[in-house]
Each structure stands twice: as C-alpha cells, then as structure tokens.
Write a protein that holds these residues in place. Structure first.
Motif, PDB file in Angstrom:
ATOM      1  N   ALA A 110     -99.388  -9.388  -8.316  1.00 21.86           N
ATOM      2  CA  ALA A 110     -98.143  -9.767  -8.993  1.00 21.86           C
ATOM      3  C   ALA A 110     -97.417 -10.872  -8.239  1.00 21.86           C
ATOM      4  CB  ALA A 110     -97.251  -8.545  -9.142  1.00 21.86           C
ATOM      5  N   LYS A 111     -97.628 -10.961  -6.941  1.00 26.47           N
ATOM      6  CA  LYS A 111     -96.998 -11.998  -6.114  1.00 26.47           C
ATOM      7  C   LYS A 111     -97.793 -13.297  -6.127  1.00 26.47           C
ATOM      8  CE  LYS A 111     -94.993  -8.743  -2.838  1.00 26.47           C
ATOM      9  NZ  LYS A 111     -94.932  -8.362  -1.424  1.00 26.47           N
ATOM     10  N   GLY A 112     -98.916 -13.312  -6.819  1.00 27.62           N
ATOM     11  CA  GLY A 112     -99.793 -14.470  -6.838  1.00 27.62           C
ATOM     12  C   GLY A 112    -101.042 -14.187  -6.027  1.00 27.62           C
ATOM     13  N   PRO A 113    -101.891 -15.182  -5.861  1.00 27.86           N
ATOM     14  CA  PRO A 113    -103.141 -14.960  -5.121  1.00 27.86           C
ATOM     15  C   PRO A 113    -102.866 -14.672  -3.647  1.00 27.86           C
ATOM     16  CG  PRO A 113    -102.976 -17.248  -5.865  1.00 27.86           C
ATOM     17  CD  PRO A 113    -101.787 -16.538  -6.395  1.00 27.86           C
ATOM     18  N   GLN A 114    -103.585 -13.679  -3.122  1.00 20.64           N
ATOM     19  CA  GLN A 114    -103.464 -13.304  -1.716  1.00 20.64           C
ATOM     20  C   GLN A 114    -104.854 -13.150  -1.119  1.00 20.64           C
ATOM     21  OE1 GLN A 114    -101.073  -9.733  -1.938  1.00 20.64           O
ATOM     22  NE2 GLN A 114     -99.222 -10.918  -1.573  1.00 20.64           N
ATOM     23  N   VAL A 115    -105.011 -13.626   0.097  1.00 22.47           N
ATOM     24  CA  VAL A 115    -106.299 -13.525   0.786  1.00 22.47           C
ATOM     25  C   VAL A 115    -106.515 -12.084   1.226  1.00 22.47           C
ATOM     26  CG1 VAL A 115    -107.633 -14.327   2.770  1.00 22.47           C
ATOM     27  CG2 VAL A 115    -106.187 -15.928   1.528  1.00 22.47           C
ATOM     28  N   THR A 116    -107.708 -11.577   1.002  1.00 22.15           N
ATOM     29  CA  THR A 116    -108.063 -10.216   1.408  1.00 22.15           C
ATOM     30  C   THR A 116    -108.528 -10.211   2.863  1.00 22.15           C
ATOM     31  OG1 THR A 116    -110.375 -10.493   0.763  1.00 22.15           O
ATOM     32  CG2 THR A 116    -108.850  -9.693  -0.945  1.00 22.15           C
ATOM     33  N   GLY A 117    -108.788  -9.039   3.381  1.00 15.49           N
ATOM     34  CA  GLY A 117    -109.336  -8.924   4.732  1.00 15.49           C
ATOM     35  C   GLY A 117    -110.652  -9.667   4.866  1.00 15.49           C
ATOM     36  N   ASP A 118    -111.509  -9.562   3.849  1.00 18.68           N
ATOM     37  CA  ASP A 118    -112.779 -10.292   3.870  1.00 18.68           C
ATOM     38  C   ASP A 118    -112.550 -11.799   3.893  1.00 18.68           C
ATOM     39  OD1 ASP A 118    -114.282  -7.985   3.898  1.00 18.68           O
ATOM     40  OD2 ASP A 118    -114.734  -8.034   1.755  1.00 18.68           O
ATOM     41  N   GLY A 119    -111.529 -12.247   3.163  1.00 19.88           N
ATOM     42  CA  GLY A 119    -111.207 -13.667   3.160  1.00 19.88           C
ATOM     43  C   GLY A 119    -110.746 -14.147   4.520  1.00 19.88           C
ATOM     44  N   LEU A 120    -109.926 -13.333   5.182  1.00 21.37           N
ATOM     45  CA  LEU A 120    -109.466 -13.702   6.523  1.00 21.37           C
ATOM     46  C   LEU A 120    -110.628 -13.735   7.510  1.00 21.37           C
ATOM     47  CD1 LEU A 120    -106.146 -11.658   6.696  1.00 21.37           C
ATOM     48  CD2 LEU A 120    -106.405 -14.131   6.402  1.00 21.37           C
ATOM     49  N   ILE A 121    -111.533 -12.787   7.383  1.00 25.11           N
ATOM     50  CA  ILE A 121    -112.724 -12.791   8.251  1.00 25.11           C
ATOM     51  C   ILE A 121    -113.546 -14.034   7.994  1.00 25.11           C
ATOM     52  CG2 ILE A 121    -114.935 -11.632   8.667  1.00 25.11           C
ATOM     53  CD1 ILE A 121    -113.407  -8.970   8.191  1.00 25.11           C
ATOM     54  N   ARG A 122    -113.694 -14.414   6.735  1.00 22.71           N
ATOM     55  CA  ARG A 122    -114.466 -15.624   6.381  1.00 22.71           C
ATOM     56  C   ARG A 122    -113.846 -16.859   7.006  1.00 22.71           C
ATOM     57  NH1 ARG A 122    -117.182 -19.353   6.020  1.00 22.71           N
ATOM     58  NH2 ARG A 122    -118.315 -20.170   4.254  1.00 22.71           N
TER      59      ARG A 122
END
Length: 64
Positions: free
Chosen positions: A47-59
């Motif tokens: 609802a706040k817009g796109p957010q990076v997941t834990g996997d995204g941060l690891i990437r």
C-alpha cells in the motif's frame, strides 16, 4: 547438488532495484522492471508503494 546463483538482472533492472531501495517516496522505475523484480521476489508491491524485500537487499549486497 544445489547451486545457488543470483537471479540475473540487466544493469538497468538492477539500477531500478537500487532506486526502489533508496527512494523515500515513489520511485520511478519502468513498469516492466517492476513486474520482473516482483516476480523474482526482490520487490513487494504494498500500500505504501514498491518495497525491497529481504531477498532484494541480499541481491544488492551480493553485487557490491
């Protein structure tokens, strides 16, 4: 034997991932980048817009 390899992103898609991670409000990324990042599990559309997941941060950190 299982080999874990980062899911391939183009340099432009990777830049979009970083933009989503650092953008305070609404990042402006191409819709096709956003859909690919969501399908790979690197971004969550909330609802706040796109957010990076834990996997995204690891990437992101794996590429530094």
């Amino acid at each position: 034997m299982t080999v874990h390899a980062p899911k391939l992103l183009t340099p432009e898609e990777f830049a979009s991932l970083i933009e989503i991670a650092i953008a305070a409000d609404n990042p402006t990324v191409p819709p096709h980048h956003l859909s690919k990042l969501i399908s790979l599990g690197y971004v969550l559309d909330s609802a706040k817009g796109p957010q990076v997941t834990g996997d995204g941060l690891i990437r992101i950190t794996e590429s530094e």
